[in-house]
Write an enzyme that holds these catalytic residues in place. Structure first.
Site, short mmCIF file in Angstrom:
data_model
loop_
_atom_site.label_atom_id
_atom_site.label_comp_id
_atom_site.label_asym_id
_atom_site.label_seq_id
_atom_site.Cartn_x
_atom_site.Cartn_y
_atom_site.Cartn_z
N GLN A 11 0.84 -1.20 0.00
CA GLN A 11 0.00 0.00 0.00
C GLN A 11 0.87 1.25 0.00
O GLN A 11 0.59 2.22 -0.72
CB GLN A 11 -0.94 -0.02 1.20
CG GLN A 11 -1.99 -1.12 1.09
CD GLN A 11 -2.94 -1.19 2.25
OE1 GLN A 11 -2.79 -0.45 3.23
NE2 GLN A 11 -3.91 -2.07 2.17
N ASP A 22 -1.74 -11.47 4.89
CA ASP A 22 -3.20 -11.56 5.10
C ASP A 22 -3.64 -12.97 5.47
O ASP A 22 -4.79 -13.18 5.89
CB ASP A 22 -3.95 -11.10 3.85
CG ASP A 22 -3.79 -9.61 3.62
OD1 ASP A 22 -3.45 -8.89 4.58
OD2 ASP A 22 -4.00 -9.16 2.48
N LYS A 47 -3.95 -4.03 11.15
CA LYS A 47 -4.83 -4.44 10.03
C LYS A 47 -6.27 -4.07 10.39
O LYS A 47 -6.51 -3.25 11.27
CB LYS A 47 -4.66 -5.93 9.76
CG LYS A 47 -3.29 -6.30 9.21
CD LYS A 47 -3.07 -5.71 7.83
CE LYS A 47 -1.69 -6.04 7.27
NZ LYS A 47 -1.42 -5.32 6.04
C1 S3P Z 1 -2.65 -4.79 0.13
C2 S3P Z 1 -1.46 -4.78 0.83
C3 S3P Z 1 -1.32 -5.34 2.18
C4 S3P Z 1 -2.47 -6.26 2.53
C5 S3P Z 1 -3.80 -5.69 2.15
C6 S3P Z 1 -3.86 -5.41 0.67
C7 S3P Z 1 -2.69 -4.18 -1.20
O1 S3P Z 1 -1.29 -4.29 3.12
O2 S3P Z 1 -2.44 -6.56 3.90
O3 S3P Z 1 -4.83 -6.56 2.51
O4 S3P Z 1 -3.65 -4.41 -1.96
O5 S3P Z 1 -1.73 -3.46 -1.55
P1 S3P Z 1 0.07 -3.52 3.50
O6 S3P Z 1 0.56 -2.84 2.31
O7 S3P Z 1 -0.35 -2.56 4.58
O8 S3P Z 1 0.99 -4.60 4.01
#
Ligand code: S3P
Length: 449
Positions: free
Chosen positions: A187, A335, A362
């Site tokens: 993200q 996840d 989360k």
């Molecule tokens: C996601 C990245 C992950 C994941 C989330 C979806 C994404 O989060 O846990 O469910 O689509 O880029 P983080 O980037 O905070 O690790």
């Protein structure tokens, strides 16, 4: 409760999912599919909205999270068809053309919607945006994207020193940066890359371990100038970019398939085939962890569909062994840790999960919530600051547990309940609709109900 094994009781705002093992015993069988990948669905909607021309998305996840993304981008002028079939069309408005919305943008429960969108909004000069989310999202840290965006020149205000939504963003002409992210987060990486699309020059993100790379793949497919240095886990995008609408085929979500992989592994006498699952190497940590636990899982019919590797996954029940899950593997299965904890409960020996402090921020604090809820069922789970220690092999007894409004907690507890005696009731089971609206229907199907 009726004689049915899996029942859902719906009151006005809340669902209780009840699971009671039939007297005749239980094994799971069938060929099933899982809904479209959540991460890819968000990105297809967003890139479709900022590209020129039409994007056709096949296999979009029709869950609550992508609906939040669609409604935010519609409010800024993108023409996105109704999310009532898995084929969705987006008429893009072009990079830099998002309109100032007349109301607050609400990302609901979705961290991906909010964090990725912030990168785009920060770069839309002369426009004001206010973004928020539900209770959970408003308590999740946004400073991890606000700080790098501020280094690019973004103007962002929010609670507690600009750390939490609601956030107000006054778009600016951003400058490119090289950001060394302290966390492996797709993200964070994607937010900065999206901001970099509109900053003149090269924007680079370096992360401490490789996180999911769907943004990189899709940005290249939409025509962005983007390069990856696997030696240093760095990605560089050159702005200003020009994106062109594409056809996106969304594979089944391995994070949703994970529930059936563990269910098939732990419920004796089971065999399941989960068709059309995305097996991008940045997401297959779950397969490696389950292999370490000696689960019987085979990849069949491996192929590449629209730039993403896909396979059918066959799982047969087997006796599992405890293992240690830590280090660079963590971002590749982040996840799936709640459902891996369930696998650990039914494995012989100890399962240790470390280096996963991210779980605390989360949709819920997944370390505390999984430990308390599994212990409620009779498991032996100890919280670590950055993970869990699970002593496997203790039988579970059904009782009341709570989803804490977290989709992956709901579904993990449902799988644990398949191997518990008595009735397990999961309060707040409506949360599953965030990523898997048909979860209960599929559960009933593989139970032969
Ligand atoms: C996601 C990245 C992950 C994941 C989330 C979806 C994404 O989060 O846990 O469910 O689509 O880029 P983080 O980037 O905070 O690790």
């Amino acid at each position: 409760m009726s004689d049915s094994f899996v029942t859902l009781e719906t009151t006005e705002n809340q669902q209780d999912l009840m699971i009671k093992k039939p007297a005749s015993g239980l094994s799971l069988h069938g060929r099933i599919t899982v809904p479209g990948d959540k991460s890819i669905s968000h990105r297809a909607l967003m890139l479709g909205a900022i590209a020129l021309g039409e994007t056709q998305i096949n296999g979009l996840l029709l869950g609550e999270d992508p609906r939040s993304t669609a409604s935010c981008f519609r409010a800024m002028g993108a023409d996105i068809s109704q999310l009532n079939t898995e084929m969705v069309r987006v008429q893009g408005i072009g990079l830099g053309q998002l309109q100032e919305p007349v109301d607050i943008l609400n990302a609901g429960n979705s961290g991906t919607t909010l964090r990725l969108m912030l990168g785009l909004l920060a770069a839309h000069s002369e426009r004001l945006f206010v973004v928020t989310g539900d209770n959970s999202l408003r308590s999740r840290p946004m400073s991890r994207v606000v700080h790098p965006l501020q280094q690019m020149g973004a103007k962002i205000w929010g609670r507690q020193n600009n750390s939490f939504a609601p956030l107000a963003i006054k778009g600016q002409n951003l400058r490119p940066i090289h950001y060394h992210s302290p966390i492996a987060s797709a993200q964070v990486k994607s937010c900065i890359l999206l901001a970099g699309l509109m900053a003149e020059g090269q924007t680079t993100v370096t992360e401490p371990a490789l996180s999911r790379d769907h943004s990189e793949r899709m940005l290249q497919a939409f025509g962005a100038e983007l390069s990856v240095d696997p030696e240093t886990n760095s990605v560089t995008v050159t702005g200003p970019a020009k994106l062109h609408g594409q056809t996106v085929v969304v594979p089944g979500d391995i994070s949703s398939a994970a529930f059936w992989l563990v269910a098939g592994a732990i419920v004796p006498g089971s065999e399941l085939v989960i068709e059309n699952v995305g097996v991008n190497p940045t997401r297959t940590g779950i397969l490696e962890a389950l292999a370490m636990m000696e689960a019987d899982i085979k990849l069949e019919n491996e192929r590449v569909v629209a730039g993403e590797p896909v396979a059918d996954l066959r799982v047969r029940s087997s006796s599992l062994k405890g293992c240690t899950i830590a280090g660079d593997l963590i971002p590749r299965l982040i996840d799936e840790i709640p459902i891996l904890a369930v696998a650990g409960v039914f494995a012989q020996g100890t399962t240790i999960i470390r280096d996963a402090a991210e779980l605390r921020v989360k949709e819920s604090d997944r370390i505390t919530v999984m430990a308390t809820q599994l212990n409620q069922l009779g498991a032996k789970v100890t919280e670590l600051p950055d993970g869990l220690e699970i002593t496997g092999g203790t039988p579970l007894t059904g009782t009341n547990v709570d989803s804490h409004a977290d989709h992956r907690i709901t579904m993990s507890l449902a799988i644990a309940a398949l191997n518990a005696t008595n009735t397990t009731t999961i309060h707040g089971a409506e949360a599953a609709a965030v990523s898997y609206p048909d979860f209960v229907t599929t559960l009933q199907k593989i139970c032969g109900q």
